[in-house]
Motif scaffolding. Structure first.
Motif, PDB file in Angstrom:
ATOM      1  N   SER A  90       6.443   2.919   0.175  1.00  0.00           N
ATOM      2  CA  SER A  90       6.493   3.540   1.393  1.00  0.00           C
ATOM      3  C   SER A  90       7.982   4.213   1.526  1.00  0.00           C
ATOM      4  CB  SER A  90       6.339   2.399   2.573  1.00  0.00           C
ATOM      5  OG  SER A  90       5.249   2.086   2.568  1.00  0.00           O
ATOM      6  N   PRO A 114       0.954   7.778  -0.436  1.00  0.00           N
ATOM      7  CA  PRO A 114      -0.241   8.000   0.234  1.00  0.00           C
ATOM      8  C   PRO A 114      -0.124   7.706   1.775  1.00  0.00           C
ATOM      9  CG  PRO A 114      -0.796   6.141  -1.095  1.00  0.00           C
ATOM     10  CD  PRO A 114       0.735   6.576  -1.372  1.00  0.00           C
ATOM     11  N   MET A 115      -0.161   8.481   2.627  1.00  0.00           N
ATOM     12  CA  MET A 115      -0.186   8.178   4.064  1.00  0.00           C
ATOM     13  C   MET A 115      -1.344   7.601   4.588  1.00  0.00           C
ATOM     14  SD  MET A 115       2.969   8.542   4.553  1.00  0.00           S
ATOM     15  CE  MET A 115       2.974   8.150   6.245  1.00  0.00           C
ATOM     16  N   ALA A 116      -1.852   6.446   4.003  1.00  0.00           N
ATOM     17  CA  ALA A 116      -3.183   5.679   4.323  1.00  0.00           C
ATOM     18  C   ALA A 116      -3.057   4.222   4.205  1.00  0.00           C
ATOM     19  CB  ALA A 116      -4.432   6.340   3.565  1.00  0.00           C
ATOM     20  N   GLY A 117      -3.392   3.476   4.928  1.00  0.00           N
ATOM     21  CA  GLY A 117      -3.767   1.986   4.482  1.00  0.00           C
ATOM     22  C   GLY A 117      -4.447   1.333   5.747  1.00  0.00           C
ATOM     23  N   SER A 118      -4.124   0.117   5.986  1.00  0.00           N
ATOM     24  CA  SER A 118      -4.799  -0.655   6.835  1.00  0.00           C
ATOM     25  C   SER A 118      -4.141  -1.874   7.357  1.00  0.00           C
ATOM     26  CB  SER A 118      -6.221  -1.169   6.484  1.00  0.00           C
ATOM     27  OG  SER A 118      -6.728  -2.142   7.025  1.00  0.00           O
ATOM     28  N   GLN A 119      -4.659  -2.516   8.699  1.00  0.00           N
ATOM     29  CA  GLN A 119      -3.675  -3.632   8.879  1.00  0.00           C
ATOM     30  C   GLN A 119      -4.081  -4.945   8.034  1.00  0.00           C
ATOM     31  OE1 GLN A 119      -6.035  -1.983  10.530  1.00  0.00           O
ATOM     32  NE2 GLN A 119      -7.305  -3.346  11.741  1.00  0.00           N
ATOM     33  N   VAL A 178       7.498   8.719  11.466  1.00  0.00           N
ATOM     34  CA  VAL A 178       6.143   8.836  11.932  1.00  0.00           C
ATOM     35  C   VAL A 178       5.335   7.647  11.216  1.00  0.00           C
ATOM     36  CG1 VAL A 178       6.127  11.451  11.420  1.00  0.00           C
ATOM     37  CG2 VAL A 178       5.553  10.006   9.397  1.00  0.00           C
ATOM     38  N   SER A 179       5.920   6.781  10.692  1.00  0.00           N
ATOM     39  CA  SER A 179       5.404   5.354  10.256  1.00  0.00           C
ATOM     40  C   SER A 179       6.081   4.322  10.630  1.00  0.00           C
ATOM     41  CB  SER A 179       5.204   5.668   8.596  1.00  0.00           C
ATOM     42  OG  SER A 179       4.492   4.441   8.099  1.00  0.00           O
ATOM     43  N   ILE A 214      -1.825  -1.768  14.236  1.00  0.00           N
ATOM     44  CA  ILE A 214      -0.921  -2.168  12.981  1.00  0.00           C
ATOM     45  C   ILE A 214       0.127  -3.155  12.989  1.00  0.00           C
ATOM     46  CG2 ILE A 214      -1.285   0.335  12.130  1.00  0.00           C
ATOM     47  CD1 ILE A 214       1.317   1.066  13.614  1.00  0.00           C
TER      48      ILE A 214
HETATM   49  O1  PRE Z   1      -2.888   2.882   9.616  1.00  0.00           O
HETATM   50  C1  PRE Z   1      -2.528   1.965   8.700  1.00  0.00           C
HETATM   51  O2  PRE Z   1      -3.053   0.735   8.748  1.00  0.00           O
HETATM   52  C2  PRE Z   1      -1.380   2.175   7.883  1.00  0.00           C
HETATM   53  O3  PRE Z   1      -1.258   1.276   6.827  1.00  0.00           O
HETATM   54  C3  PRE Z   1      -0.812   3.479   7.988  1.00  0.00           C
HETATM   55  C4  PRE Z   1       0.611   3.743   7.226  1.00  0.00           C
HETATM   56  C5  PRE Z   1       1.216   4.807   8.340  1.00  0.00           C
HETATM   57  O4  PRE Z   1       2.214   4.702   8.932  1.00  0.00           O
HETATM   58  O5  PRE Z   1       0.737   5.966   8.239  1.00  0.00           O
HETATM   59  C6  PRE Z   1       1.584   2.597   7.042  1.00  0.00           C
HETATM   60  C7  PRE Z   1       2.356   2.486   6.018  1.00  0.00           C
HETATM   61  C8  PRE Z   1       2.211   3.126   4.737  1.00  0.00           C
HETATM   62  O6  PRE Z   1       3.456   3.389   4.085  1.00  0.00           O
HETATM   63  C9  PRE Z   1       1.257   4.260   4.866  1.00  0.00           C
HETATM   64  C10 PRE Z   1       0.350   4.285   5.851  1.00  0.00           C
END
Ligand code: PRE
Length: 354
Positions: A90, A114-119, A178-179, A214
């Motif tokens: 990140s 990649p700007m995607a993930g999950s809790q 943004v993150s 999150i």
């Molecule tokens: O939506 C989530 O659960 C995320 O993990 C999102 C998220 C983000 O901020 O966009 C969090 C950190 C990562 O580096 C990339 C994606």
């Protein structure tokens, strides 16, 4: 170019990349310090734990926690002499600086994010479409070979993501806004709940869930992310401190409500600036909601029954009933599988909410 890839780190992101690359026809070899993670990822179809022929590997994706990145990238450049190496960390600048002077083969390293993930974390939370329609930043540096940038471009394509190219400093400043700051705001909000009485928490609606989702993310991972982006995050946080003071003054001032309204209007303006097009869920699923007794083994039996039905679960969410000792497990599946799964579960004695 061969289509052999190595994914180092079989957590949520690494396993999801393994699934996407496999679906796109790559041969994926999974590596993880915890071998059981790699085996679980293999079981999910994200690749094989068998080692590759090192010179045949064209791409290595390093998906390990921030603090382990420098060493893992260096090791990958050394172990796979013909491969392009990317990471999915990140924060980018510190890793690159650590590699810059002492790392041979740096022209084969191209960072990405990649700007995607999950809790949720770990291989079991992985999904092949985690990156579909999401932004994926590529951060080439001065010495990156164009051929290596092209390989990372292929990775992004294979994962169905939308590519953005940016230099490392700009990337790190952007993600602070943004993150990283949104994560900290969510964490702070959720943290205030720890001393709220249960009778008050029972009133919680979707608003609270939206802003705290999150906050459930992995604390060890986030501690490392924030520490790696210290200066940019502090800059944004100090701005919030000033806004908070303005907000407190505005709420205190009973004579003049204009400033308070302005704060809400600023919030509305901010939400309008988020590009909505790429923020939506990558696919629409149907949901089957099954009641589960709050008893040992219930969840395992439920998953066994779903597995026996041959249904691929794309996502799960659990809600607990606030009165009865039961929970509700929402299984997301493709719409064509909803009716069949509901029938199978009812036949198996489960209570399915309609
Ligand atoms: O939506 C989530 O659960 C995320 O993990 C999102 C998220 C983000 O901020 O966009 C969090 C950190 C990562 O580096 C990339 C994606």
């Amino acid at each position: 170019m061969s289509r052999e890839a190595v994914v180092v780190g079989a957590g949520l992101i690494g396993t999801s990349i393994g699934l996407a690359l496999t679906a796109a026809g790559w041969g994926v070899h999974l590596r993880d310090r915890v071998i059981s993670h790699a085996r679980v990822a293999e079981g999910l179809g994200a690749g094989t734990v068998d080692p590759p022929v090192s010179r045949e590997v064209a791409l290595v994706v390093v998906a390990v926690p921030p603090r382990a990145l420098g060493e893992a990238i260096g090791h990958a450049l050394h172990s796979y002499p013909c491969a392009t190496v990317t990471d999915v960390g990140s924060v980018k600048a510190g890793v690159l600086a650590a590699l810059w002077d002492r790392q041979a083969g740096l022209e084969r390293y191209v960072g990405s994010h990649p700007m995607a993930g999950s809790q949720h974390s770990g291989p079991l939370a992985a999904r092949a479409d985690l990156f579909a329609d999401r932004t994926w930043v590529i951060t080439p540096h001065r010495r990156s070979a164009p051929s290596s940038v092209a390989v990372v471009h292929e990775l992004v394509q294979a994962c169905g993501a939308r590519e953005v190219v940016m230099d490392v400093e700009e990337h790190d400043a952007a993600v602070a806004s943004v993150s990283h700051l949104p994560q900290l705001m969510s964490t702070l909000t959720a943290g205030t709940l720890t001393d709220v009485p249960d009778t008050h928490l029972a009133l919680a609606g979707p608003g609270l869930r939206d802003v705290t989702r999150i906050a459930a993310s992995d604390p060890v991972l986030w501690e490392q992310i924030i520490a790696a982006n210290q200066a940019a995050v502090l800059d944004r946080l100090r701005g919030v401190r000033m806004s908070l003071d303005t907000l407190i003054t505005a709420i205190e001032s009973t004579a003049d409500r204009d400033e308070l309204r302005r704060q809400f209007e600023r919030g509305v303006d901010g939400t309008r600036k988020i590009p909505g097009k790429h923020g939506r869920a990558p696919a629409t699923y149907g949901q089957v909601v099954v009641e589960i007794p709050d008893a040992p083994g219930a969840l395992a039996k439920l998953f066994a029954d779903v597995g026996a039905a041959g249904v691929n679960v794309e996502d799960i969410a659990i809600e607990h009933d606030q009165v009865r000792q039961v929970g509700y497990l929402a299984l997301s599946v493709t719409p064509d599988q909803v009716a069949g799964l509901e029938r199978t579960m009812r036949d198996g004695g489960w209570v399915v909410s309609s």
